[in-house]
Design an enzyme around this catalytic site. Structure first.
Site, PDB file in Angstrom:
ATOM      1  N   LYS A   1       2.079  11.269   7.096  1.00  0.00           N
ATOM      2  CA  LYS A   1       1.252  11.012   8.276  1.00  0.00           C
ATOM      3  C   LYS A   1       1.715  11.816   9.500  1.00  0.00           C
ATOM      4  O   LYS A   1       1.429  12.995   9.568  1.00  0.00           O
ATOM      5  CB  LYS A   1       1.186   9.503   8.532  1.00  0.00           C
ATOM      6  CG  LYS A   1       0.455   8.796   7.365  1.00  0.00           C
ATOM      7  CD  LYS A   1      -0.235   7.515   7.739  1.00  0.00           C
ATOM      8  CE  LYS A   1      -1.261   7.145   6.691  1.00  0.00           C
ATOM      9  NZ  LYS A   1      -0.886   6.080   5.793  1.00  0.00           N
TER      10      LYS A   1
ATOM     11  N   PHE B   1       0.856  -1.190   0.000  1.00  0.00           N
ATOM     12  CA  PHE B   1       0.000   0.000   0.000  1.00  0.00           C
ATOM     13  C   PHE B   1       0.886   1.232   0.000  1.00  0.00           C
ATOM     14  O   PHE B   1       1.642   1.473   0.944  1.00  0.00           O
ATOM     15  CB  PHE B   1      -0.958   0.066   1.197  1.00  0.00           C
ATOM     16  CG  PHE B   1      -1.857   1.275   1.104  1.00  0.00           C
ATOM     17  CD1 PHE B   1      -2.976   1.259   0.290  1.00  0.00           C
ATOM     18  CD2 PHE B   1      -1.545   2.461   1.760  1.00  0.00           C
ATOM     19  CE1 PHE B   1      -3.781   2.391   0.142  1.00  0.00           C
ATOM     20  CE2 PHE B   1      -2.344   3.598   1.618  1.00  0.00           C
ATOM     21  CZ  PHE B   1      -3.458   3.557   0.809  1.00  0.00           C
TER      22      PHE B   1
ATOM     23  N   ASP C   1       9.148   2.855   2.078  1.00  0.00           N
ATOM     24  CA  ASP C   1       8.006   3.713   2.403  1.00  0.00           C
ATOM     25  C   ASP C   1       7.782   3.652   3.918  1.00  0.00           C
ATOM     26  O   ASP C   1       7.276   2.660   4.434  1.00  0.00           O
ATOM     27  CB  ASP C   1       6.774   3.232   1.634  1.00  0.00           C
ATOM     28  CG  ASP C   1       5.552   4.122   1.878  1.00  0.00           C
ATOM     29  OD1 ASP C   1       5.561   4.914   2.838  1.00  0.00           O
ATOM     30  OD2 ASP C   1       4.573   3.991   1.106  1.00  0.00           O
TER      31      ASP C   1
HETATM   32  C1  LIG Z   1      -1.073   6.145   4.281  1.00  0.00           C
HETATM   33  C2  LIG Z   1       0.023   5.589   3.452  1.00  0.00           C
HETATM   34  C3  LIG Z   1       0.338   6.129   2.199  1.00  0.00           C
HETATM   35  C4  LIG Z   1      -0.487   7.211   1.535  1.00  0.00           C
HETATM   36  O1  LIG Z   1      -0.549   8.381   2.272  1.00  0.00           O
HETATM   37  P1  LIG Z   1      -1.719   9.459   1.920  1.00  0.00           P
HETATM   38  O2  LIG Z   1      -1.362  10.651   2.750  1.00  0.00           O
HETATM   39  O3  LIG Z   1      -3.021   8.827   2.318  1.00  0.00           O
HETATM   40  O4  LIG Z   1      -1.642   9.719   0.461  1.00  0.00           O
HETATM   41  C5  LIG Z   1       1.431   5.617   1.533  1.00  0.00           C
HETATM   42  N1  LIG Z   1       2.163   4.611   2.041  1.00  0.00           N
HETATM   43  C6  LIG Z   1       1.875   4.060   3.231  1.00  0.00           C
HETATM   44  C7  LIG Z   1       2.745   2.964   3.761  1.00  0.00           C
HETATM   45  C8  LIG Z   1       0.790   4.513   3.975  1.00  0.00           C
HETATM   46  O5  LIG Z   1       0.485   3.943   5.147  1.00  0.00           O
END
Ligand SMILES: *Cc1c(COP(=O)(O)O)cnc(C)c1O
Length: 399
Positions: free
Chosen positions: A255, A141, A226
């Site tokens: 985040k 994700f 990520d």
């Molecule tokens: C939440 C998340 C994203 C995307 O972030 P947004 O601010 O919702 O675009 C990307 N990678 C990971 C691992 C995430 O948990």
């Protein structure tokens, strides 16, 4: 006279139906707790998917926001502002990467990283134009843009949204041999999550990140991790990659970088990679604005000065141990790291959502992920007594 609509009805009637929220309307919040429109209090065990590591409305972050609101909030990058530099330097100190490129959402930071890796492939590694490939993991994700869902293995994230961006190859998560076998001379990067949060808090086998690091070195491929959900203390270290004693070539952060106040993200890398960007190559109207920068710097300061990674390690260990002790007949597995914890239910116990609904009634907010998993990820400022309260309610629902 017609009866006025409730906020829930308004969201339903005037909004898109791209979410299925629990039926609770939050009106205020502080620390690890939120209050609904009827005055009922709930412990926030989701913390906006780890965007609230510092808790709701942390006083120091609010003060930084207030102070900046009184001065200047938006300049665009057409001009300098006096907040961006100090924020970037602080982020560099905390991330260990020399440079950062600020954006707004997590998906934008990931897109930024994909662009950087591709351009590095062409201009530094010497991959023929148009041929760069990036390896990703199954059940990943990384956000919701068209390019990012192009390499999702979740059918629902893609259905109806094609055509997709080419140039990505998907390899099973946790299988380092398969990853190395998928590398070709055109591979410019491996993109992966250190722990897959959205997939249901999936931890790779011990040594996975070390193996990725080694193969990236062998084949001159960039390791792009990520850390949007796992970073900034969530897993018990500042960055989840530290658990394996490695250093990737670049990371995405978002985040909790916004301290629960403002959307802030960044792509972090060292000079060789970040220097692929020349003026005009990439940008964002709001990225790096002075309000974001002031809030982001305070958000980082709180994580460092309140030792939130160590707190996550200690309280996460405690919470996971207590969850194990419940001995619930519905629980197949409890797994996680720090305060990123997944409780996977047996198939026979049904989906996780009704358990989350029951917990909501008992004053604990959490969310199911991937059908069978309840994710517990409270703010890192949560008190041990709060976790004891959560455990009491979890025990009622799961045993
Ligand atoms: C939440 C998340 C994203 C995307 O972030 P947004 O601010 O919702 O675009 C990307 N990678 C990971 C691992 C995430 O948990």
């Amino acid at each position: 006279m017609s009866i006025p609509l409730t906020p829930m009805q308004q969201a339903d009637q005037f909004g898109a139906h791209n979410y299925h929220p629990l039926p609770v309307v939050i009106r205020s919040a502080s620390g690890a707790w939120v209050t609904d429109d009827g005055g009922k209090r709930y412990l926030d065990m989701l913390s906006s998917y780890s965007a609230l590591n510092q808790g709701h409305r942390h006083p120091r972050i609010l003060q930084a926001a207030r102070d900046q609101l009184e001065r200047v909030t938006l300049t665009s990058r057409a001009f300098h502002n006096d907040q961006l530099g100090p924020f970037l330097q602080r982020l560099s100190e905390v991330s260990g990467f020399r440079r950062a490129l600020p954006m707004n959402s997590g998906a934008e930071a990931v897109e930024t990283g994909l662009k950087a890796c591709r351009k590095w492939g062409y201009t530094v590694k010497g991959v023929p134009e148009g041929r760069a490939r990036i390896l990703v993991a199954s059940n990943n994700f990384h956000g919701r843009t068209i390019s990012i869902v192009s390499f999702s293995t979740e059918a629902q994230y893609r259905d109806g949204f094609g055509p997709f961006t080419p140039g990505f190859d998907v390899v099973p998560y946790g299988d380092s041999a398969a990853m190395e076998a998928a590398i070709t001379p055109d591979t410019v990067a491996i993109l992966a999550e250190p722990i897959q949060g959205e997939a249901g808090v999936v931890l790779p086998p011990e040594g996975y990140l070390r193996a990725l690091r080694a193969m990236c070195d062998r084949h001159r491929v960039l390791l792009f991790l990520d850390e949007i959900q796992t970073g900034l203390g969530r897993t018990g270290k500042m960055w989840a990659f530290e658990h394996e004693g490695i250093r990737p070539d670049c990371i995405t952060v978002a985040k909790a970088l916004g301290g629960g106040v403002y959307p802030i993200s960044a792509f972090c890398a060292d000079d060789e990679l970040m220097d692929v960007f020349a003026p005009g190559d990439h940008g964002s109207t709001f990225g790096g604005n002075p309000l974001a920068a002031a809030i982001g710097r305070a958000a980082l300061d709180v994580i460092v000065e309140e030792n939130l990674p160590a707190r996550a390690a200690e309280l996460g260990g405690y919470f996971m141990e207590r969850l194990h002790e419940l001995g619930s007949p519905h629980v197949r597995e409890v797994r996680g790291r720090g305060l990123l914890i997944g409780v996977e239910l047996h198939e026979r116990s049904g989906p996780a959502r009704p358990y989350c609904e029951a917990l909501k009634e008992l004053g604990v907010l959490c969310k199911d992920t991937h059908g069978q998993v309840i994710r517990f990820a409270p703010p890192l400022v949560v008190a041990r007594e709060d976790l004891d309260f959560a455990l009491e309610q979890v025990a009622k629902v799961l045993t």
